[in-house]
Design a protein around this motif. Structure first.
Motif, mmCIF file in Angstrom:
data_model
loop_
_atom_site.group_PDB
_atom_site.id
_atom_site.type_symbol
_atom_site.label_atom_id
_atom_site.label_comp_id
_atom_site.label_asym_id
_atom_site.label_seq_id
_atom_site.Cartn_x
_atom_site.Cartn_y
_atom_site.Cartn_z
ATOM 1 N N THR A 44 5.409 -10.856 4.693
ATOM 2 C CA THR A 44 4.070 -10.048 4.774
ATOM 3 C C THR A 44 3.546 -10.700 5.775
ATOM 4 O O THR A 44 2.570 -10.021 6.640
ATOM 5 N N GLU A 82 2.155 -4.049 0.997
ATOM 6 C CA GLU A 82 2.511 -4.496 -0.412
ATOM 7 C C GLU A 82 1.259 -4.198 -1.404
ATOM 8 O O GLU A 82 0.458 -4.391 -0.556
ATOM 9 N N ASP A 158 6.273 -2.378 3.750
ATOM 10 C CA ASP A 158 6.452 -3.591 2.896
ATOM 11 C C ASP A 158 6.748 -3.176 1.664
ATOM 12 O O ASP A 158 5.915 -2.697 0.804
#
Ligand code: ATP
Ligand code: MG
Lengths: 317, 481
Positions: A44, A82, A158
């Protein structure tokens, strides 16, 4: 410039954690690129640096041929983070409309495209309900929708299928495929290796802030120097083959796995079989699933970041 | 357009919180209450009855004594005539006879509702009066009253007298008939809200009696006393002890104390609380990531979001001030738009506080922290302004009487120059609202004597806004999310 994403010796140090330790990576235009790695590996962080959400500590990062930083370039980029949390006062539609405006899409363009895309991700029926009434998977679908709304050239996803049902996962895969056909570059972080295997052209594995493997899915899953052989009759001449220096292992279905020694080919084995009158029914170079590769890679290398935390002296700065 | 998009987003956020709706409903309810009020202009003859009672009182009231003083003369109005009738009594012209009967010589005033004072210990304490008994000997009380009016050293008679005595104590008092007639004219204008066209002093028939023929001119309704009724005439305020009041004054009191004072304080308090959530909510993980991936710079994002918060305050002020203004204008007929300036002023004051909230929000990403720091900051500004007013008053006294050292005065002056001037902005609002009254009515207000620099109030506060928001942007641009 052919490379849409390009990093060179990228380093990111948070206060206590060295999240990226010199990552050099390039992704070509039109590729679907998958990044794998354990929790806390830095996947990430890499995406966020490319999008300017996190500032790099050292090294170079370029997106669409420009050094990361200026806001303008992000017009051509889509992003599904995410753990995203959309403002709950929006409805699905109004959120898309808001983001569309930030991407400077015209009113008519938005009116036309938003229902289309929400239809594609399967939440058009609820697009005028407040987001706070959406289920987890619906929010995820909305997240995917907002990442592709403005027809971006690069899409960062993500964990795109997090919380999405199997049908939805396939729909998302198809959508990614379609974007690829339209010339978009897609960069995916995922733990669902089966999925990565299905959709990615190239894959990189990240471990504790460094890339440990990069290659096509085929390259990664091909287990070199091992063949699976099936013969008729089935009583494979194990001893003779072993004597010739090969490792032999019985696997399911009465087949045998033969591992070649250094600098040797499979031909001598075939020779032995031939002279002993066996007939060949099955001969395949052995493949692994991406998961096998991943697990063995992780096991063979050092432990991941989270586990390494225990021996602080080494990991902490 | 990006700014517009973020503004729309803020509106949506505001609307979703429902709080704006609640506030709007409350201010609408208050406006309905105002709409239920009725204002009845007092008839002129009724005013004159009041005149008789208050004239000696109002004169005494002008002198800065420790107690309310009533001059020792009687006023009586007779022979009331209407020269020109009008639907609104304020627009009529009237004629009457004012008879002033002076009390016993030497007894010039009496304390409020008390016996006539001969040896008033209070007077002996006045700094400028050396021998009060001698000073008040042998004079006609009405002549002294007119004399005092005319020797007002300030040159502005409508101001309160700054002292009783001084030269007057030692001089022979003499008054011309013109001065007496002028006195009548001005005292009616200033204290009784009535324009006087013509005054004639009739030849004296008794030594202590003065008779004036008075003709009034048209007065402005906003300076004319009006009786107030609440709830569509259900409650008559005069019956429960509230005398009629000039319409302009009333509007000023409602606007300044209820709206600019109480209302604004509540609005700013609520504003601080509600808006303190906006930026921390935006900065939450998962929300900010998406916004930062959009093609706009972080500074732009934060500034637009800041403006979005201000817009909340603007909307709220718009509705609250707007509805109250409309209700009052409809009921009073005073359409002077000055009170509407409260809307931008309130928003501007709020901007100072919201910029602090923004800075704390960016630093901590925590709504509670932003709220608390901003509340403490605004309370601190308020306390400092109260302290500063005290110090300022001390500074204006003669040097011997100052309680504080020059150094403290200096510190106070410097603090006043460099701190954001939310109180001054408030005072500017008050000054604007005073425009609802006639000049004469304005002069009766103590606020009229306060000075405020518009440039400094807007400039220094503006610098704070720019400074805090700028600093927030700088920090925000360097953060990892
Ligand atoms: N804002 C931050 N401040 C401090 N440390 C951070 C921050 N963001 C990430 N890290 C640390 O950096 C490392 C890499 O985190 P990152 O989120 O990139 O991992 P990831 O590979 O995406 O993991 P996951 O698979 O769990 O999503 C982790 O050790 C994490 O704790
Ligand atoms: Mg991650």
């Amino acid at each position: 410039m052919a490379n849409v994403i390009e990093t060179e010796g990228l380093v990111k140090v948070y206060k206590q954690v060295q999240a990226l330790k010199g990552v050099s990576l390039s992704v070509k235009k039109g590729e679907v690129f998958g990044l794998l790695g354990q929790n806390g590996a830095g996947k990430t962080t890499l995406i966020k640096i490319l999008l300017g959400i996190v500032k790099k500590t050292a090294g170079e990062a370029a997106l669409l041929g420009q050094r990361v930083g200026p806001a303008e370039i992000r017009k051509r980029v889509g992003y599904l983070p995410e753990d995203h949390r959309f403002p709950e006062y929006h409805t699905g539609y109004s959120l898309m409309d808001f983001y569309g405006e930030l991407y400077k899409m015209g009113v008519n363009d938005r009116k036309k495209k938003i229902p289309e895309i929400l239809e594609q991700v399967g939440i058009a029926g609820r697009m005028h309900s407040k987001i706070r009434t959406y289920s987890k998977g619906m929010k995820q679908r909305l997240g995917v929708a907002q990442a592709i709304l403005h027809n971006p050239e690069v899409i960062f996803l993500d964990e795109p299928t997090d919380g999405v049902d199997p049908v939805g996962r396939r729909e998302i895969r198809e959508m990614i495929e379609q974007r690829k056909k339209n010339g978009a570059t897609v960069f995916v972080n995922s733990h669902l290796l089966g999925e990565i295997e299905l959709m990615c052209d190239r894959v990189a594995v990240m471990q504790r802030g460094s890339l440990v493997r990069v290659g096509t899915v085929d390259e990664l899953t091909k287990k070199r120097n091992t063949y699976v052989i099936g013969t008729a009759p089935v009583n494979f001449p194990i001893e003779s083959v072993r004597q010739a220096g090969y490792a032999v292992k019985l696997v399911e279905g009465g087949r045998y796995e033969v591992e070649l020694p250094e600098n040797q080919t499979i031909d001598p084995v075939l020779e032995i079989l031939h002279t002993k009158g066996f007939r060949l029914r099955h001969l395949v170079e052995k493949k692994q699933t991406l998961e096998d590769v991943f697990i063995s890679m992780i096991e063979s290398s050092e432990p991941g970041v989270d586990r390494a935390r225990k021996n602080r002296g080494e990991e902490r700065l | 357009m990006t700014p517009l998009a973020i503004l729309k987003d803020s509106i949506r956020e505001n609307r979703d919180s429902k709080i704006l709706l609640v506030l709007m409903i409350l201010s609408l309810l208050f406006s309905f209450f105002l709409l239920s009020m009725s204002f009845e202009p007092v008839s002129f003859d009724k005013m004159l009855v009041k005149t008789d009672e208050v004239l000696p009182l109002e004169v005494g009231n002008r002198a800065k004594f420790a107690n309310f003083q009533k001059f020792n003369f009687q006023a009586k109005t007779t022979d009331f005539q209407t020269i020109e009738a009008a639907r609104n009594p304020a627009n009529g012209k009237y004629k009457f006879r004012l008879t002033i009967e002076s009390g016993q010589k030497g007894r010039i005033y009496r304390s409020f509702a008390g016996p006539i004072i001969k040896d008033d210990p209070e007077l002996e304490n006045l700094p400028n009066v050396k021998d009060p008994k001698e000073k008040s000997t042998g004079e006609d009380p009405f002549v002294v009253a007119v004399y005092l009016w005319n020797t007002d050293k300030t040159g502005e008679r409508n101001k309160f007298l700054t002292g009783f005595g001084g030269d007057a104590a030692n001089q022979k008092i003499s008054i011309t008939p013109e001065q007496m007639m002028n006195w009548v004219k001005e005292i009616y204008d200033f204290h009784l809200n009535t324009k006087i066209d013509k005054v004639t002093l009739l030849p004296q028939t008794k030594p202590n009696e003065y008779v004036f023929e008075v003709e009034t001119g048209k007065s402005a309704p906003r300076q004319w006393p009006h009786g107030i009724q609440l709830f569509f005439g259900g409650v008559d305020l005069e019956k429960i002890g509230f005398p009629p009041i000039a319409l302009g004054q009333l509007v000023y009191i409602i606007q300044n104390y209820l709206i600019n004072g109480f209302g604004a304080a509540v609005a700013i308090l609520l504003g601080i609380i509600i808006t303190s959530f906006f930026i921390p909510n935006m900065l939450r993980k998962g929300t900010i990531d998406i916004l930062l991936s959009k093609p706009l710079t972080r500074s732009a994002l934060l500034v637009y979001k800041f403006l979005g918060g201000l817009f909340f305050m603007f909307l709220f002020s718009l509705v609250a001030v707007g509805t109250v203004y409309l209700a009052l204008a409809i009921r009073t007929g005073l359409w002077n738009p000055a009170p509407l300036l409260l809307i931008p002023l309130l928003t501007y004051s709020f901007a100072v506080l919201y910029s602090v909230s923004t800075l704390v929000a960016v630093l901590t990403r925590n709504a509670t922290a932003a709220m608390l720091v901003t509340l403490v900051f605004s309370a601190l500004l308020w306390v400092l302004s109260v302290v500063y007013n005290r110090i300022e008053a001390d500074k204006k006294r003669p040097v011997e009487e100052q309680a504080l050292s020059p150094r403290i005065h200096l510190v106070a002056d410097i603090a006043d120059k460099i701190l954001p001037k939310t109180r001054d902005l408030d005072l500017i609002s008050t000054k604007i609202l005073m425009g609802m009254m006639t000049e004469t009515d304005q002069k009766k207000m103590r606020e009229s004597q306060l000075n405020v620099s518009w440039e400094a109030a807007f400039g220094v506060s503006g610098l704070y806004i720019v400074g805090f928001v700028g600093l927030s942007c700088w920090i925000f641009s360097r953060k990892n999310f």
